[in-house]
Design an enzyme around this catalytic site. Sequence first.
Site, PDB file in Angstrom:
ATOM      1  N   ASP A 187       4.653  31.222 -18.679  1.00 44.51           N
ATOM      2  CA  ASP A 187       5.271  30.037 -19.266  1.00 44.51           C
ATOM      3  C   ASP A 187       6.790  30.176 -19.151  1.00 44.51           C
ATOM      4  OD1 ASP A 187       4.643  27.622 -21.241  1.00 44.51           O
ATOM      5  OD2 ASP A 187       6.486  28.606 -21.877  1.00 44.51           O
ATOM      6  N   LEU A 188       7.447  29.189 -18.556  1.00 41.11           N
ATOM      7  CA  LEU A 188       8.901  29.206 -18.448  1.00 41.11           C
ATOM      8  C   LEU A 188       9.492  28.904 -19.824  1.00 41.11           C
ATOM      9  CD1 LEU A 188      11.456  29.386 -16.749  1.00 41.11           C
ATOM     10  CD2 LEU A 188      11.172  26.958 -16.187  1.00 41.11           C
ATOM     11  N   ASP A 207       5.210  23.370 -17.467  1.00 38.53           N
ATOM     12  CA  ASP A 207       5.966  24.594 -17.217  1.00 38.53           C
ATOM     13  C   ASP A 207       5.065  25.820 -17.214  1.00 38.53           C
ATOM     14  OD1 ASP A 207       5.293  24.451 -19.857  1.00 38.53           O
ATOM     15  OD2 ASP A 207       7.208  25.208 -20.624  1.00 38.53           O
TER      16      ASP A 207
END
Length: 582
Positions: A440-441, A483
């Site tokens: 996950d960004l 994301d």
Amino acid sequence: MNLKARFSLLAIVLMLASGMAVWVSVQTLAEGIITEWAQRYVEKQVRYDKQRVLQPILREIVLARQLASSPLIIEWLRNPDDIVLEYRALMELERYRGAFKDSNYFLGILANGRYYYNNAENEYGNDQLRYILQPDRPADSWFYDAAAQNKNLLINVNPDPHLGVIKLWVDVLLRDADGQVLGVAGTGLSLSNFLNDFVDSGEEGITSLFVNHEGAIQLYRDQSLIDFASLSKTVDEQKRLNLMLGSADLTRLQASMAEVRDAPEKVSSGFVTLEGTRYLAGVAYLPEIDWYEVTLMDLNQLLPLSRFNSILLIFALSLLFTVLLFHIVLGRVVLAPLQALDAAIRRLRKGEYHGESLGVNASGEVGRLVAEFEQMTTEVHEARTNLEQKVRERTDALNRISQTDPLTGLFNRRGMDERLLDELKRCTREKRWMGVIWIDLDLFKEINDVYGHGVGDDALKLVAKVLRSVVREYDAAARWGGDEFLLMIRDADNDMLQHICERLLRVIRAQALPIEGGNSLCMTFSIGAYLAQRDDLEEVLRQADAALYAAKAAGRNGYKIYDETLPLMNAPDTEYTSKTCL
């Protein structure tokens, strides 16, 4: 003499022989009696069929109108998102379900497109919301067309591909106090049962069908001729009476329809020809449902000519002679070459014929037909070969596109699902381990909010570049959505997963995403990993997601491998925010 002249001469001989026999033996004696009797009988039959069909429909119409005027339902449609009103209205609909003949109902809401349905088996009693209607979906156009026509009552025969049913639907508009259309509700009658019970009289020689003003067939024992969903079709798209009748007969029938429309109590009749059989057609108008009933009576079945056996015997012998003569001539002149063509067509269908000579000694039009067929099949074979090659190439390209995320070039969720399922099967079969890494960004929403979606897209592309630099050629990387990214690591172990997670954190922290003002944006990951061998994909993803959640809960910028004995690994000296770094 060419083929056309020979067949013309033969047709004249056959018509003279058979026509003279019929004219002398039957015309004078039988036609007047049969016609006079049939005119009286057809009027009674039409009135009987009219009442028999109207009775069950009118009952459903009355109930549907009562349902459409229910205060509970109208109040809910004014506030479709109120769950209390929804509950009360659904209970009201369930009460009506028991009253309808086939114990089903439907309701579509114009404001939000929600479509509710339940059937006699109460199959959807716990979830009457079946699907969401879409204005641009052809299967749902009936609903929006019904609302647009602004008619309080519509009767139509329509298949519902979402529910997998075909019914005779009674549609009633629901309106508020100001007359504004809020939705469409009603019930459906089983088409097969209705045709068997009410439309098909069961008497030999009598056929009934029902059409609308355009002549589109609404009810008929042969369902292949029924014009389903007439409401959403143009006149040219409808299956109308012109499929059954010639132009002259159709014109006469349309005149009868206009006549009874102006005088609904009247029955109009006349003779038509259907599939080579002469029928007496009786026409009546049903203003209650705005349809026409057409009853067709085959007089040859209702009043057989067995009483005229001696005369018919003469006709039969004459006809037999002409048929035998026709068969001999036709076989020599036409049938032999056509049989060769037929065999070639069957071989062509199997892919065994490519245009070689048929070896048929034919002349005239038949000879030219054979030659044209040989030339045509040669060209068709070449064109089909080229087309099949193009289709294969296009199919391969479409498959690649359907499995690829257009922004990052990584697999999309669909493509990754297939890879994961295949790999899990291999792991189960070969007793190997597979690593699933969920990435996950961090704070991606802040990037979009602060710097705009253009920078957000650049960030996702940079993440994709980082993932490609880490995975091996036989591993897989995907953008799972938003994301979130997913890595599939073949033949993995805990040390390998830990190494890859640490490398991902190092590499992403080393990246600098250029933004306006000559500055750069720093990014970090939250990572969850899971070492899997089981073939339950949902469980594998759930464990990896749990590890990702733990990494986020610990402050992001770190990873967690799904193993309670392992500590959470965080970067000791880097804290990510949405600020820029030079």
